[in-house]
Motif scaffolding. Structure first.
Motif, short mmCIF file in Angstrom:
data_model
loop_
_atom_site.label_atom_id
_atom_site.label_comp_id
_atom_site.label_asym_id
_atom_site.label_seq_id
_atom_site.Cartn_x
_atom_site.Cartn_y
_atom_site.Cartn_z
N TYR A 279 0.42 -1.28 -0.25
CA TYR A 279 0.11 0.52 -0.31
C TYR A 279 0.90 1.06 -0.17
O TYR A 279 0.63 2.40 -0.66
CB TYR A 279 -0.73 -0.11 1.56
CG TYR A 279 -1.88 1.02 1.07
CD1 TYR A 279 -3.47 0.88 0.60
CD2 TYR A 279 -1.58 1.77 1.99
CE1 TYR A 279 -3.51 2.49 0.33
CE2 TYR A 279 -2.83 3.42 2.51
CZ TYR A 279 -3.83 2.74 1.48
OH TYR A 279 -4.70 4.03 1.23
N LEU A 280 1.84 1.34 0.84
CA LEU A 280 2.61 2.35 1.37
C LEU A 280 3.71 2.62 -0.57
O LEU A 280 4.09 3.61 -0.72
CB LEU A 280 3.24 2.14 1.74
CG LEU A 280 3.38 2.33 3.67
CD1 LEU A 280 3.84 2.28 4.72
CD2 LEU A 280 1.98 4.12 3.68
N SER A 282 3.50 1.15 -3.10
CA SER A 282 2.62 1.59 -4.86
C SER A 282 2.84 3.18 -4.59
O SER A 282 2.70 3.64 -5.78
CB SER A 282 1.67 1.47 -4.58
OG SER A 282 0.33 1.59 -3.89
N VAL A 283 3.02 3.81 -3.84
CA VAL A 283 2.73 5.47 -4.19
C VAL A 283 4.14 6.45 -3.32
O VAL A 283 4.10 7.33 -3.65
CB VAL A 283 2.05 5.90 -3.02
CG1 VAL A 283 0.69 5.47 -3.63
CG2 VAL A 283 1.99 6.02 -1.87
N GLY A 284 5.37 5.41 -3.56
CA GLY A 284 6.62 5.51 -3.72
C GLY A 284 7.26 5.76 -1.76
O GLY A 284 8.78 6.91 -1.76
N PHE A 285 6.21 5.98 -0.36
CA PHE A 285 6.45 5.36 0.53
C PHE A 285 7.52 3.96 1.52
O PHE A 285 7.05 3.15 0.61
CB PHE A 285 6.02 5.90 1.50
CG PHE A 285 4.91 7.03 1.26
CD1 PHE A 285 5.78 8.36 0.91
CD2 PHE A 285 3.74 6.79 1.63
CE1 PHE A 285 5.18 9.79 0.96
CE2 PHE A 285 2.72 8.26 0.97
CZ PHE A 285 3.19 9.18 0.83
N GLY B 214 6.61 14.19 -2.29
CA GLY B 214 6.24 13.86 -1.63
C GLY B 214 6.25 12.18 -1.98
O GLY B 214 6.77 11.28 -3.07
N PRO B 215 4.51 11.97 -2.10
CA PRO B 215 4.08 10.75 -2.98
C PRO B 215 4.45 10.91 -4.59
O PRO B 215 4.74 11.75 -4.65
CB PRO B 215 2.30 10.76 -3.12
CG PRO B 215 2.41 11.81 -2.16
CD PRO B 215 3.39 12.71 -1.23
N ARG B 216 4.42 9.34 -4.86
CA ARG B 216 5.00 9.64 -6.75
C ARG B 216 3.28 9.51 -7.69
O ARG B 216 4.09 10.82 -8.25
CB ARG B 216 5.10 8.20 -6.82
CG ARG B 216 5.32 7.20 -8.30
CD ARG B 216 4.80 6.03 -8.27
NE ARG B 216 3.55 5.70 -8.30
CZ ARG B 216 2.84 5.35 -8.75
NH1 ARG B 216 3.36 5.97 -10.17
NH2 ARG B 216 1.71 4.92 -8.50
N ILE B 217 2.08 10.56 -7.03
CA ILE B 217 1.25 10.58 -7.49
C ILE B 217 0.10 11.93 -6.52
O ILE B 217 0.80 11.82 -5.28
CB ILE B 217 0.56 10.06 -7.78
CG1 ILE B 217 -0.09 8.38 -7.40
CG2 ILE B 217 0.99 9.12 -9.49
CD1 ILE B 217 -0.66 7.57 -7.67
N LEU B 219 -2.25 12.11 -3.80
CA LEU B 219 -3.33 10.45 -3.29
C LEU B 219 -4.40 11.53 -2.92
O LEU B 219 -4.85 12.86 -2.78
CB LEU B 219 -2.29 10.69 -2.38
CG LEU B 219 -0.75 10.24 -1.94
CD1 LEU B 219 -0.49 9.69 -0.98
CD2 LEU B 219 -0.93 8.72 -3.30
N TYR B 224 -5.23 7.97 1.99
CA TYR B 224 -4.18 7.84 2.33
C TYR B 224 -3.52 8.83 3.45
O TYR B 224 -2.58 9.42 3.87
CB TYR B 224 -3.23 8.22 1.22
CG TYR B 224 -2.61 7.15 0.87
CD1 TYR B 224 -1.42 6.56 1.51
CD2 TYR B 224 -2.57 7.05 -0.48
CE1 TYR B 224 -0.99 5.29 0.45
CE2 TYR B 224 -2.92 5.71 -1.53
CZ TYR B 224 -1.62 4.43 -0.75
OH TYR B 224 -0.97 3.48 -1.14
N ASP B 360 11.55 9.60 3.13
CA ASP B 360 10.76 9.92 1.77
C ASP B 360 10.22 11.05 0.54
O ASP B 360 9.00 11.48 0.49
CB ASP B 360 9.09 8.92 1.68
CG ASP B 360 9.25 7.93 2.33
OD1 ASP B 360 10.39 6.90 2.31
OD2 ASP B 360 8.67 6.90 2.85
#
Lengths: 462, 462
Positions: A279-280, A282-285, B214-217, B219, B224, B360
């Motif tokens: 879950y984490l 997949s979004v880069g964490f 931060g995140p890849r996309i 959220l 999240y 991250d």
């Protein structure tokens, strides 16, 4: 036994059901965009006709916005089943950025993927595909038994993706007509692939927005840089003060009404198949952020948040502008759990900001934003256990009562306006890309979703 | 004595001089906007023709952007005066927001105000009005004496308001031609109304810009919100860490190279007529903010700053979007004093941010932004004392060596490329609204500005 016959019929009819879903998906019912008013209306017509073809008394009901679709059908004479209300929405999100779509969003395609076949197109998952799982289950019932298993009211909205402006007025005006024993809502996800899920609690939401005012006008940083109060620094300091070093919200009284998750429920959640790492990552964490001492799942499902959703002020163009702007802006939302009161929370957050303002700084608030408390489903009702067993039968795996990090206000409205409990069962996957380019719905979700509803209706009507 | 005759001629010619200025102001030479390329060129032609009418060998010199105007004229045969280079710029700022102008920005009007007559229009103060004070002084010299009081090179730029992209290349290519003994620049303000001012030091500038990833996309905060790292919170925390509670910049080594203002200079500044209370209250402040322990004037003139000029991320539209954005952005500038090194400072600020990043989180920097050190004028040169006496004579008040909070890179370039010291004398007022709607130049500034230059030229040529 008729359930077996119904399930067999569903299996045999799957290609036809998918063709029907594709028909509905071809209608670009983007409710938020006035240019799509006509297709949105057309989607309502399509549903009315489809319900009518099942012998359901359905009609399009006007509102000041997009129409509601309401249908009524009785169950068997002398039947003992409950009176159910099924809710879904036929409108969809806009499709931009269009260039990120690999296929035409309104020309749905069946596609092979490593995780199995999917139907790709806007609304495939949210919510046309999910809505049709229930309709197709009803169709199979009608074909095999000649009638519905119990009395059902269908209630489809066309404004869910644009803030539902007509929903509450319509429900209030038609409260008598919309009476039922239990509402069924199919607009949620499964906890993990293959894990059937009934949402037992949803977080609430409190929205707010503020502007920090500093100097009377934009200032030149050559003249006033130094002695001036800079609203961008002021707002950053205020935002930074919302949380402490452990990720806890530092607003006085923020956690009033929050309860710890009971140990027994926690154990259930921990075995529900949720993959924290996936879950984490997949979004880069590489790790969970947020409140120390709480797992990702608990943070998402059962802890309140204060998040900044928008922040802006000063110059955003290319290069440099040596400006100290007169204003800075912040949009925030809180996710609420348990007994947190959105109105009381708003007061606390505003006080937190106002108490910390520098001299000569002023704050103004947007008073047009609302809030809704968290919702706990009434899972002690026998229908929940019946549905849990039905889902477990279909998916060969114990169904779980999960929680949800999001807010689905409709359940609260049903309770508030119609005194109606809701049961939320959905078959979407986390990777369905709802609201994003390349939305899809797994064919398995659609197929087993239809079968799941047939089993739920069977159990509830016994 | 010819100076008296020249001053008399200036007084008599004021209406004509104002008409000439109005002619120049009618040309919308907005250098940053390609739509105004032709009028910008026309302003250069206008100046070439005007200089030629004074017997100056002037021409328009092409660059890859807007042209330079360069003119040369000799002084009296056997004259003992210095070779001066006079710099000004003929381009102006854009005029938007146009609806805030009370008159057409390019139809200059003479207006009565409580503070006396003003010429209102874009460029009236910055820099066409100021530039013409020097040209009109030369015109009076030519009329009365038949020649210039000393050898003068005129150097007018048409890109000052759009970053001067051609300036350095042109100066390097024509370094020989632009040699002189001293540069005069008329693009600055007086410390207070009626207080003639020679700028003795200017702050430098270091520009930087960063993005927090931060995140890849983007959220959904329902899914999240909690476990996610929010770049908007991250950037707020980082910005808040730039300063301590006393308003001092908390970046390690930030103050390297900064000196305290000598007591004697401080005493001079304190008596220069600067009205701190008026300066602050005119923009809505009841007190000085910024670094504790330093007056508004010292903060503005002699202390370095780190200011945020732009900050943005997430949703800025109407209503709410429950997004945790993938990125947040910040533009900053530092004002530099004394021996602060812009390149070394950039490294320190970047390290400050990078040392404080959460796991991250990632930062990227814009590497296209430059910096320039602070500049101290060489006020020990005898020309400065001569000019100070000339200005004191004209304004019946001791002229002051003031400092400036802004940055005028041209003085640094003259020193660096042409080894040329600069003397900055200007007659603008703080309330001239340069870069803003309703720009104006006081007629007194124009009139006494012309007379001031005549006196300065007289003193320098003795």
């Amino acid at each position: 036994m008729s359930l077996d016959a119904i399930l067999t019929r569903i299996d045999a009819q799957l290609p036809d059901a998918m063709d029907r879903l594709k028909d509905l998906l071809r209608i670009p019912s983007i409710s938020t965009d006035p240019a799509f008013k006509q297709p949105t209306d057309k989607a309502a017509d399509w549903l009315v006709a489809d319900l009518q073809s099942l012998g359901i008394k359905a009609e399009k009901r006007p509102t000041t916005g997009h129409p509601m679709v309401v249908g009524h059908v009785d169950g068997p004479k002398g039947g003992t089943g409950p009176h159910l209300l099924f809710y879904g929405h036929y409108d969809v999100q806009p499709v931009d950025p269009l260039d990120l779509w690999k296929t035409d969003p309104f020309d749905p395609q069946i596609e092979d993927t490593p995780a199995g076949k999917v139907i790709r197109g806007r609304g495939a998952s949210d919510d046309k595909g999910q809505l049709m799982t229930f309709v197709e289950a009803c169709r199979a019932y009608k074909h095999v038994t000649g009638e519905m298993p119990c009395r059902i009211t269908f209630f489809f909205e066309g404004e869910e993706e644009s803030g539902s402006p007509s929903l509450i007025p319509f429900m209030k005006e038609n409260a008598q007509e919309l009476q039922a024993d239990l509402a069924l809502i199919c607009d949620t996800s499964m906890v993990a692939p293959g894990v059937p899920s009934i949402a037992s609690q949803l977080r609430g939401m409190m929205k707010d927005e503020f502007t920090i005012h500093g100097p009377r006008i934009d200032l030149h940083s050559g003249h006033y840089g130094g002695p001036a109060l800079n609203p961008l620094r002021e707002i950053s300091r205020l935002i930074a003060s919302f949380h402490d070093d452990t990720g806890r919200v530092a607003v006085d009284g923020f956690y009033d009404g929050v309860q710890e998750v009971p140990a027994e429920l926690l154990r259930q959640w921990e075995s529900c198949g949720f993959d924290e790492k996936e879950y984490l990552s997949s979004v880069g964490f590489t790790q969970a952020h947020g409140e120390e001492g709480y797992s990702t799942l608990v943070q998402q499902w059962a802890r309140p948040t204060l998040e900044i959703n928008g922040l802006w002020g000063g110059y955003q163009g290319a290069g440099t502008k040596t400006v100290i702007p007169a204003e800075a802006h912040c949009k925030l939302t809180c996710r609420l759990v348990d007994d947190m009161d959105p109105d009381a929370l708003r007061v606390k957050i505003r006080k937190h900001v106002e108490d910390r303002l520098s001299p000569d700084a002023r704050v103004t608030w947007n008073d047009d934003l609302d809030g809704s408390p968290a919702a706990k489903m009434n899972i002690d009702r026998p229908e929940f256990e019946a549905a849990r067993q039905a889902l477990s039968d279909e998916w060969n795996r114990e169904a779980v009562f999960n929680a949800m990090g999001g807010s689905i206000p409709i359940a609260g409205f049903f309770k508030e306006i119609l005194s109606l409990d809701s049961m939320l069962i959905g078959f979407a996957q986390e990777d369905d890309a709802i609201h994003s380019p390349n939305e899809k719905y797994n064919v398995e979700s659609f197929h087993k979703g239809i079968r799941s509803w047939a089993r739920v209706l069977d159990r509830l009507s016994r």
